[in-house]
Scaffold this motif. Structure first.
Motif, short mmCIF file in Angstrom:
data_model
loop_
_atom_site.label_atom_id
_atom_site.label_comp_id
_atom_site.label_asym_id
_atom_site.label_seq_id
_atom_site.Cartn_x
_atom_site.Cartn_y
_atom_site.Cartn_z
N THR A 1 -11.18 -8.03 11.04
CA THR A 1 -10.03 -8.88 11.34
C THR A 1 -10.55 -10.14 12.04
O THR A 1 -11.13 -10.06 13.12
CB THR A 1 -9.02 -8.17 12.25
N GLY A 2 -10.35 -11.29 11.42
CA GLY A 2 -10.81 -12.55 11.99
C GLY A 2 -12.19 -12.98 11.53
O GLY A 2 -12.60 -14.10 11.82
N VAL A 3 -12.91 -12.11 10.84
CA VAL A 3 -14.24 -12.43 10.30
C VAL A 3 -14.28 -11.97 8.85
O VAL A 3 -13.47 -11.15 8.41
CB VAL A 3 -15.37 -11.77 11.11
N ASP A 4 -15.26 -12.49 8.11
CA ASP A 4 -15.38 -12.16 6.69
C ASP A 4 -15.85 -10.73 6.52
O ASP A 4 -16.83 -10.29 7.12
CB ASP A 4 -16.36 -13.14 6.02
N TYR A 5 -15.13 -9.98 5.67
CA TYR A 5 -15.48 -8.59 5.43
C TYR A 5 -16.87 -8.46 4.81
O TYR A 5 -17.67 -7.58 5.19
CB TYR A 5 -14.42 -7.96 4.51
N ASN A 6 -17.20 -9.32 3.85
CA ASN A 6 -18.51 -9.25 3.20
C ASN A 6 -19.63 -9.55 4.17
O ASN A 6 -20.73 -8.99 4.06
CB ASN A 6 -18.55 -10.23 2.03
N ARG A 7 -19.36 -10.41 5.16
CA ARG A 7 -20.38 -10.71 6.16
C ARG A 7 -20.65 -9.49 7.04
O ARG A 7 -21.80 -9.23 7.42
CB ARG A 7 -19.91 -11.89 7.02
N ASP B 1 -23.22 -14.46 14.13
CA ASP B 1 -23.82 -13.25 13.55
C ASP B 1 -24.46 -12.37 14.61
O ASP B 1 -24.30 -11.15 14.60
CB ASP B 1 -24.87 -13.64 12.51
N LEU B 2 -25.20 -12.97 15.54
CA LEU B 2 -25.90 -12.19 16.55
C LEU B 2 -24.91 -11.44 17.44
O LEU B 2 -25.16 -10.30 17.84
CB LEU B 2 -26.80 -13.10 17.40
#
Length: 484
Positions: A352-358, A395-396
């Motif tokens: 939620t709020g970020v890309d699922y694939n990422r 990402d980190l």
């Protein structure tokens, strides 16, 4: 017996038909009516009805419309009005702008409303579009003459909202009208400085046979408003509805026709709203404005970082603070992760709020490069506050939040993480790291974990003090420092 018409050197029926028309005294270039079918979802045109649209693959979206075709105009008459200008002879002047009186709005627009520009504001129903525009009408500087065209509400309904918001601008004129020809006549007679149309889907041009809100009506009215804005130097703000897919209702060409496209985002059950510029010919498209919906209307949020991390739990595994950059504004955001054993053969991954694939990619990096066996665990990642982030500098923080929940080890509450994670597990440098670190230091954080490639830039900053800068080269090294 019928008399046969003999025509020499005519091989097609079309040419014979033209000869007959001229013989009967018909006009050679008489305007004709053209019937065609148009998709109400994407604007694809077809000469015949189609069940499935080739453009957007939607079913049963074609409706029949009639278009009036004008007569042909000679090429010489068209070219006589065209003049070429040398690029070196063009004089550039700074755009004249109206300051809206709302700092967040001016930030997104690039300094204010440009005179003679066409601005499209889109958002879900009830998100606060009309509220924001009414507040602009009250707080705008230079006291321009404003005409508010409402096609959805009566004058009394607008007045009730204006009293609740405290709007009392004597230069604000209102009218409830949906006929575009009347709106055009009002602009020619009143000559306003700012025109507001709420909303574009309710307006119609009586010269078109299509229904209000259809593709043809929206496209034609937007083109007419653009001509009014450029010819009369009137700044125009139009409100557009958003479809269930999240895009502005109408053809995609609608966004290409206007000068600026703003999206008003947010959840109804949350008080915070985000104004984002998707297109802006007079400013940056990376800026965002943050508002909070209260009983007195939309209130600007001057310190979004403090609000986004307020209420953050202490010493709880899975909670990490990252420094994200939205345009030129750094923001501290809390990322939460929950990792638990799965009860099914296929583990769940939710974001939620970020890309699922990422999220899937970063979890694969943790399994391959760090050795975490996550294939039997469900993973849930959430961005607190309802924001959406898509930059790789977070990402980190996402990786650390997942590892913290998996190992059940909390991250120090005074630590901020910045960095992009590659597929080989390396932590790559990010841009504008100085602004990110300065924001973390201003809020009061004591330690900042950054990529090794950014350490040299931070050490050269004279303003950095009372904060520990830790450089890391890979994910395993970062987790060893953050999860001590």
């Amino acid at each position: 017996m019928y008399k046969i018409l003999k025509v020499k050197k005519i091989s097609t029926y079309k040419n014979v038909y033209k000869r007959i028309k001229r013989k009967d005294g018909w006009k050679k270039d008489m305007p004709k009516k053209k019937t065609f079918f148009i998709c109400q979802n994407c604007g694809y045109e077809s000469r015949g009805w189609l069940g499935k649209c080739p453009g957007c693959s939607q079913w049963n979206t074609f409706t029949e419309e009639i278009q009036q075709l004008a007569g042909k105009k000679s090429r010489d008459a068209v070219l006589s009005d065209v003049k070429l200008v040398n690029i070196n002879d063009v004089q550039i002047e700074k755009e004249d702008r109206y300051k809206t009186g709302i700092k967040e709005m001016d930030r997104v627009l690039g300094g204010g409303i440009v005179k003679g520009s066409l601005i499209l504001v889109g958002g879900d129903p009830g998100i606060g579009k009309s509220t924001l525009i009414l507040q602009i009408c009250d707080k705008i500087k230079e006291n321009p003459k404003i005409i508010y065209i409402s096609g959805e509400e009566s004058i009394k309904q607008i007045k009730i909202r204006a009293d609740r918001l405290g709007v009392s601008n004597s230069n604000l004129l209102m009218v409830s009208e949906t006929n575009f020809n009347i709106v055009q006549s009002l602009c020619e007679r009143e000559k306003p400085n700012l025109l507001i149309v709420d909303s574009i889907q309710t307006m119609f041009n009586e010269e078109l046979s299509a229904a209000p809100g259809s593709i043809s009506q929206v496209r034609d009215i937007t083109a007419g408003l653009m001509r009014i804005a450029k010819s009369m130097n009137i700044a125009i703000i139009i409100v557009g509805h958003v479809t269930k897919e999240g895009s502005i209702a109408g053809p995609r060409v609608l966004e290409h026709m206007v000068d600026t496209v703003l999206y008003f985002e947010g959840e109804r059950h949350l008080s915070y709203r985000i104004l984002r510029a998707v297109k802006n010919r007079f400013g940056s498209t990376n800026e965002i404005g943050i508002f909070e919906m209260k009983d007195v209307g939309l209130v600007e949020v001057d310190n979004p970082s403090k609000i986004m991390i307020s209420g953050r739990p202490e010493n709880v595994p899975g909670s990490v603070v990252v420094s994200s950059l939205e345009g030129t504004r750094p923001m501290l955001i809390e990322i939460q992760a929950l990792v638990c054993p799965t009860s099914f053969g296929m583990p769940r991954r939710m974001a939620t709020g970020v890309d699922y694939n990422r999220i899937t990619l970063l979890m694969a990096v943790l399994e391959k490069r760090v050795g975490m066996q996550l294939h039997n665990f469900d993973a849930y990642v959430n961005v607190a506050g309802g924001l959406k982030i898509d930059e790789p500098a977070c990402d980190l923080g996402i990786v650390t939040a997942i590892a913290s929940s998996f190992r059940n080890v909390p991250v120090d509450i005074n630590t901020v993480l910045i960095g992009e994670v590659g597929l080989t597990g390396e932590v790559r440098a990010v841009n504008q790291v100085d602004k990110r670190v300065m924001e973390a230091m201003r809020i009061g954080f004591k330690r900042c974990i950054v990529p090794l490639g950014n350490v040299e830039v931070i050490k050269n900053m004279k303003e950095v003090n009372n904060i520990d800068i830790v450089g890391v080269g890979n994910v395993q090294e970062a987790l060893g420092i953050a999860l001590q």
